[in-house]
Design a protein around this motif. Sequence first.
Motif, PDB file in Angstrom:
ATOM      1  N   ARG A 462       0.827  -1.210   0.000  1.00 26.27           N
ATOM      2  CA  ARG A 462       0.000   0.000   0.000  1.00 26.27           C
ATOM      3  C   ARG A 462       0.863   1.264   0.000  1.00 26.27           C
ATOM      4  NH1 ARG A 462      -3.817  -2.787   4.329  1.00 26.27           N
ATOM      5  NH2 ARG A 462      -5.271  -3.850   2.905  1.00 26.27           N
ATOM      6  N   ARG A 463       2.083   1.120  -0.510  1.00 29.19           N
ATOM      7  CA  ARG A 463       2.963   2.294  -0.518  1.00 29.19           C
ATOM      8  C   ARG A 463       2.415   3.395  -1.428  1.00 29.19           C
ATOM      9  NH1 ARG A 463       6.223  -1.514  -3.255  1.00 29.19           N
ATOM     10  NH2 ARG A 463       7.413  -1.815  -1.351  1.00 29.19           N
ATOM     11  N   THR A 464       1.807   2.994  -2.571  1.00 29.96           N
ATOM     12  CA  THR A 464       1.216   4.005  -3.462  1.00 29.96           C
ATOM     13  C   THR A 464       0.094   4.749  -2.749  1.00 29.96           C
ATOM     14  OG1 THR A 464       1.733   2.702  -5.427  1.00 29.96           O
ATOM     15  CG2 THR A 464       0.026   4.381  -5.653  1.00 29.96           C
ATOM     16  N   LEU A 465      -0.713   4.037  -1.977  1.00 31.49           N
ATOM     17  CA  LEU A 465      -1.797   4.676  -1.231  1.00 31.49           C
ATOM     18  C   LEU A 465      -1.232   5.670  -0.227  1.00 31.49           C
ATOM     19  CD1 LEU A 465      -4.765   4.913  -0.420  1.00 31.49           C
ATOM     20  CD2 LEU A 465      -4.431   2.947   1.092  1.00 31.49           C
ATOM     21  N   ARG A 466      -0.177   5.298   0.507  1.00 28.55           N
ATOM     22  CA  ARG A 466       0.412   6.208   1.490  1.00 28.55           C
ATOM     23  C   ARG A 466       0.913   7.485   0.815  1.00 28.55           C
ATOM     24  NH1 ARG A 466       2.616   1.337   3.317  1.00 28.55           N
ATOM     25  NH2 ARG A 466       4.680   1.815   2.460  1.00 28.55           N
ATOM     26  N   ARG A 467       1.551   7.325  -0.337  1.00 30.09           N
ATOM     27  CA  ARG A 467       2.073   8.508  -1.040  1.00 30.09           C
ATOM     28  C   ARG A 467       0.935   9.424  -1.472  1.00 30.09           C
ATOM     29  NH1 ARG A 467       2.874   8.705  -6.380  1.00 30.09           N
ATOM     30  NH2 ARG A 467       2.886   6.418  -6.520  1.00 30.09           N
ATOM     31  N   LYS A 468      -0.133   8.863  -1.996  1.00 31.36           N
ATOM     32  CA  LYS A 468      -1.273   9.663  -2.438  1.00 31.36           C
ATOM     33  C   LYS A 468      -1.948  10.360  -1.258  1.00 31.36           C
ATOM     34  CE  LYS A 468      -1.381   8.820  -6.911  1.00 31.36           C
ATOM     35  NZ  LYS A 468      -1.315   9.886  -7.943  1.00 31.36           N
ATOM     36  N   LEU A 469      -2.067   9.655  -0.141  1.00 32.97           N
ATOM     37  CA  LEU A 469      -2.695  10.260   1.030  1.00 32.97           C
ATOM     38  C   LEU A 469      -1.876  11.438   1.551  1.00 32.97           C
ATOM     39  CD1 LEU A 469      -3.914   7.076   2.994  1.00 32.97           C
ATOM     40  CD2 LEU A 469      -5.277   8.644   1.603  1.00 32.97           C
ATOM     41  N   ARG A 470      -0.550  11.310   1.554  1.00 35.17           N
ATOM     42  CA  ARG A 470       0.303  12.418   2.012  1.00 35.17           C
ATOM     43  C   ARG A 470       0.090  13.661   1.142  1.00 35.17           C
ATOM     44  NH1 ARG A 470       4.310   8.376   2.657  1.00 35.17           N
ATOM     45  NH2 ARG A 470       5.217   8.941   0.637  1.00 35.17           N
ATOM     46  N   LYS A 471       0.036  13.487  -0.161  1.00 30.61           N
ATOM     47  CA  LYS A 471      -0.145  14.624  -1.062  1.00 30.61           C
ATOM     48  C   LYS A 471      -1.512  15.275  -0.863  1.00 30.61           C
ATOM     49  CE  LYS A 471       2.975  13.093  -4.748  1.00 30.61           C
ATOM     50  NZ  LYS A 471       3.109  12.762  -6.186  1.00 30.61           N
ATOM     51  N   ALA A 472      -2.538  14.462  -0.699  1.00 36.24           N
ATOM     52  CA  ALA A 472      -3.878  15.021  -0.530  1.00 36.24           C
ATOM     53  C   ALA A 472      -3.990  15.773   0.799  1.00 36.24           C
ATOM     54  CB  ALA A 472      -4.914  13.903  -0.599  1.00 36.24           C
ATOM     55  N   ARG A 473      -3.426  15.212   1.872  1.00 39.30           N
ATOM     56  CA  ARG A 473      -3.497  15.876   3.168  1.00 39.30           C
ATOM     57  C   ARG A 473      -2.703  17.164   3.182  1.00 39.30           C
ATOM     58  NH1 ARG A 473      -2.828  10.040   6.105  1.00 39.30           N
ATOM     59  NH2 ARG A 473      -5.066   9.598   6.388  1.00 39.30           N
ATOM     60  N   ALA A 474      -1.629  17.203   2.384  1.00 41.12           N
ATOM     61  CA  ALA A 474      -0.826  18.430   2.308  1.00 41.12           C
ATOM     62  C   ALA A 474      -1.604  19.583   1.690  1.00 41.12           C
ATOM     63  CB  ALA A 474       0.446  18.165   1.510  1.00 41.12           C
ATOM     64  N   ALA A 475      -2.662  19.283   0.953  1.00 45.05           N
ATOM     65  CA  ALA A 475      -3.473  20.337   0.324  1.00 45.05           C
ATOM     66  C   ALA A 475      -4.420  20.994   1.311  1.00 45.05           C
ATOM     67  CB  ALA A 475      -4.265  19.752  -0.841  1.00 45.05           C
ATOM     68  N   GLY A 476      -4.466  20.512   2.561  1.00 46.34           N
ATOM     69  CA  GLY A 476      -5.291  21.140   3.580  1.00 46.34           C
ATOM     70  C   GLY A 476      -6.780  20.911   3.394  1.00 46.34           C
ATOM     71  N   LEU A 477      -7.140  19.760   2.891  1.00 44.27           N
ATOM     72  CA  LEU A 477      -8.555  19.461   2.655  1.00 44.27           C
ATOM     73  C   LEU A 477      -9.258  19.113   3.964  1.00 44.27           C
ATOM     74  CD1 LEU A 477      -8.110  17.159  -0.475  1.00 44.27           C
ATOM     75  CD2 LEU A 477      -8.940  19.514  -0.474  1.00 44.27           C
ATOM     76  N   SER A 478     -10.504  19.501   4.056  1.00 54.04           N
ATOM     77  CA  SER A 478     -11.339  19.106   5.190  1.00 54.04           C
ATOM     78  C   SER A 478     -12.393  18.130   4.693  1.00 54.04           C
ATOM     79  CB  SER A 478     -12.012  20.319   5.830  1.00 54.04           C
ATOM     80  OG  SER A 478     -12.850  20.986   4.901  1.00 54.04           O
ATOM     81  N   LEU A 479     -12.615  17.082   5.472  1.00 54.16           N
ATOM     82  CA  LEU A 479     -13.492  15.993   5.044  1.00 54.16           C
ATOM     83  C   LEU A 479     -14.723  15.914   5.943  1.00 54.16           C
ATOM     84  CD1 LEU A 479     -10.715  13.334   4.445  1.00 54.16           C
ATOM     85  CD2 LEU A 479     -11.887  14.685   2.730  1.00 54.16           C
ATOM     86  N   THR A 480     -15.859  15.637   5.331  1.00 52.82           N
ATOM     87  CA  THR A 480     -17.123  15.495   6.052  1.00 52.82           C
ATOM     88  C   THR A 480     -17.782  14.190   5.621  1.00 52.82           C
ATOM     89  OG1 THR A 480     -17.427  17.896   6.043  1.00 52.82           O
ATOM     90  CG2 THR A 480     -19.365  16.540   6.552  1.00 52.82           C
ATOM     91  N   THR A 481     -18.205  13.407   6.597  1.00 53.22           N
ATOM     92  CA  THR A 481     -18.896  12.153   6.307  1.00 53.22           C
ATOM     93  C   THR A 481     -20.353  12.265   6.726  1.00 53.22           C
ATOM     94  OG1 THR A 481     -16.857  10.872   6.654  1.00 53.22           O
ATOM     95  CG2 THR A 481     -18.948   9.665   6.725  1.00 53.22           C
ATOM     96  N   VAL A 482     -21.244  11.884   5.838  1.00 48.72           N
ATOM     97  CA  VAL A 482     -22.680  11.904   6.109  1.00 48.72           C
ATOM     98  C   VAL A 482     -23.197  10.478   5.945  1.00 48.72           C
ATOM     99  CG1 VAL A 482     -24.921  12.866   5.467  1.00 48.72           C
ATOM    100  CG2 VAL A 482     -22.848  14.266   5.230  1.00 48.72           C
ATOM    101  N   TYR A 483     -23.763   9.938   7.021  1.00 48.45           N
ATOM    102  CA  TYR A 483     -24.293   8.582   6.974  1.00 48.45           C
ATOM    103  C   TYR A 483     -25.727   8.585   6.438  1.00 48.45           C
ATOM    104  CZ  TYR A 483     -20.305   6.888   9.675  1.00 48.45           C
ATOM    105  OH  TYR A 483     -19.039   6.547  10.079  1.00 48.45           O
ATOM    106  N   PRO A 484     -26.206   7.430   5.950  1.00 47.23           N
ATOM    107  CA  PRO A 484     -27.576   7.366   5.427  1.00 47.23           C
ATOM    108  C   PRO A 484     -28.609   7.798   6.465  1.00 47.23           C
ATOM    109  CG  PRO A 484     -26.385   5.372   4.841  1.00 47.23           C
ATOM    110  CD  PRO A 484     -25.499   6.135   5.785  1.00 47.23           C
ATOM    111  N   GLY A 485     -29.549   8.632   6.029  1.00 45.40           N
ATOM    112  CA  GLY A 485     -30.630   9.060   6.902  1.00 45.40           C
ATOM    113  C   GLY A 485     -30.302  10.255   7.768  1.00 45.40           C
ATOM    114  N   GLU A 486     -29.048  10.699   7.809  1.00 43.74           N
ATOM    115  CA  GLU A 486     -28.700  11.864   8.611  1.00 43.74           C
ATOM    116  C   GLU A 486     -29.292  13.131   8.007  1.00 43.74           C
ATOM    117  OE1 GLU A 486     -24.591  12.368   9.365  1.00 43.74           O
ATOM    118  OE2 GLU A 486     -24.437  10.633  10.714  1.00 43.74           O
TER     119      GLU A 486
END
Length: 670
Positions: A462-486
């Motif tokens: 999963r080294r490719t996944l780790r590299r991609k995650l580092r780049k995305a997190r460096a962009a300062g993105l904020s994430l929101t999760t919405v579950y069904p029915g919320e």
Amino acid sequence: MGNWPPKQSGLHGARVSDDDDGSPGTVGGFAATSTAPRISPARLFLRQLPPLGVILVLTLLLRHRIADLDVGHIFEALATVSPLQWALGIGFTALSFWSLGRYDVVVHRLIGAGTDPGRAAQSGMAAIALGQTIGMGAITGTFVRWRLLPGLGLLDATRISVIVSLSFLAAWAVVTALTVATVGAALPHGRLWSALVLGAAAALVIVSVWRPGVLARLPLPPLRAMGLILVFTAIDTAAASAALWSMLPDGLSIAPGTLFSAYLLALGAGLVLTTPGGVGPFEVALLALLPEVPAEPLLAAVLAYRAVYYTLPALIAAIFLARPPARVPASRTSGITLAAVVADHLPLKVEAALDAAPRAEAALLRHGRFALLWNRRHWPLALVARSGQSLVMLGDPLTREGAEESLTGLSERAQRGFAAPVLYKCGARLAQGARSRGWKVLPIAREGWIDPRGFCADGPDRRTLRRKLRKARAAGLSLTTVYPGEATPLPLDDMDRIAARWRAARGKERGFSMGVWDPLVLRHAMIVLAHDKQGHLRGFVTCHMNRNEATLDLMRQDSDPPDGLMHLLVFTAIGAAGNAGLKRFSLASVPHGATQGEPRILRRLRRALDGASGAEGLRQFKAAFAPTWETLYLSAPTRAALVLGAIDILREITLREDRSHPAQRPRAWG
């Protein structure tokens, strides 16, 4: 067939109702209207001018033969027809009407009426017997069918009458063209016209299978239904011609093939010129097509033919119609039924079945393309969709114990609608059950899945996944999760904007087994949103979710996303599924590569699907999560059904149309 504008045509001189008003009511892919538009007397008179003109021209051409007719000689010739000939004529008439009744059986099955075959055939024979004698065949036939089948609505009776008439007209053209091409006829350029008709028929068969471009949504009947109508038309017209041939008076001899060819063309004159029973045009055309045959004996045979083929069946039908109709429900299914659902108003039973299904992908039912196969206990059994020559079941049954019942039910429903049963993306257990029945099985896709509980990006695979995650997190993105029915508000305008850009860049939505953007179903999905530092939505993913698993559905991102954005969104969705206590997160499937020994056409279809779905990129993306891969299968009873099923599925997935509005979603046949 389909949204036909019913033209004036019919069965053996019957007449179909005037053009419909284009209203969209359909059953089983067919359309018709129960009422005809109002027509002014002047317009009605103008419509009769072409037929009257044709009759006038034929009369002028044959004026010498008509003027020389000896009416007394006609009746003298009629008196020479023996009782055995009358009996043969009645026998051939019975065979012809048996075939006519089978038209109705086929059409009832096509529109999903579920009518008892015997009662459907009886109503069809009575409708045609009266319609061809009285005239206005579709109107007369509609009311006869409506009376004899109390469980059938007036609109469905109208549809059946129109479809029977038009399907007969199309099949008559093919049978006539084949006969003229092989036997010949006294028709200018007869073989050229035959070649044109047969070419058009061949094109219709090709379109029924492939349906390219704008023709993809034509609700044409399957090839098996076309073939049956053609066979029954050949039997019907051959028997009717034999009835005429058997009534030839003493001293008159005509080769059966020659008479059959002339009979078919004369029958066409009666169909086109729309007189009751084809009286006038039929006789004039027959005289013109058989110029060497004495007119009086020929017309004597026609009189005898009309007595046994028109008068006798009409009298029997009238007596039959006068009896009170039996109060038997129109639908007599064996318990396995097929029903469409309204995606936003699912019954509680259906909601419970989707929530308990082994595969969360069953939520594709909400997108409107699939119908439900119900079992004998009236419980949802599987997702199915009618397409082309196939009745396609998506994935595994909605219950873990429903494999055998699903195969039986799918086969039964497919046979009832003249389609081939096809399993698409089923698991190994169901594929093994199909193989044990002698079905052909082919690997079609590979599904990647993960246990989301405690999932992390550690490990060399999963080294490719780790590299991609580092780049995305460096962009300062904020994430929101919405579950069904919320009740969390969603940025629907921004989501719609991103979905529209994605759709425009890739030629609109795909659909069928691939999710489509539809805000109406978002409240049932798990959604992960990614915003940048300025609060702009940059991308989102949606997942089907039930008590057993979550399945990746839509992946949509802006036109210039941060590197690794989609990896971060899916990684977050996996974590959310684990937090919800789920044991399985599916990354959904990617197309399977070619297998050894499979037909060349399947290899071509695989390449087309790979190109349409971006398979190579999907494989690389999903491989970064190092999932467990599971093979999914395509299965059908025969190799031909397997190939045709693959064609139908490919067309469904790659169909270029806007599916973003519920009103534009295609409907499954009944």
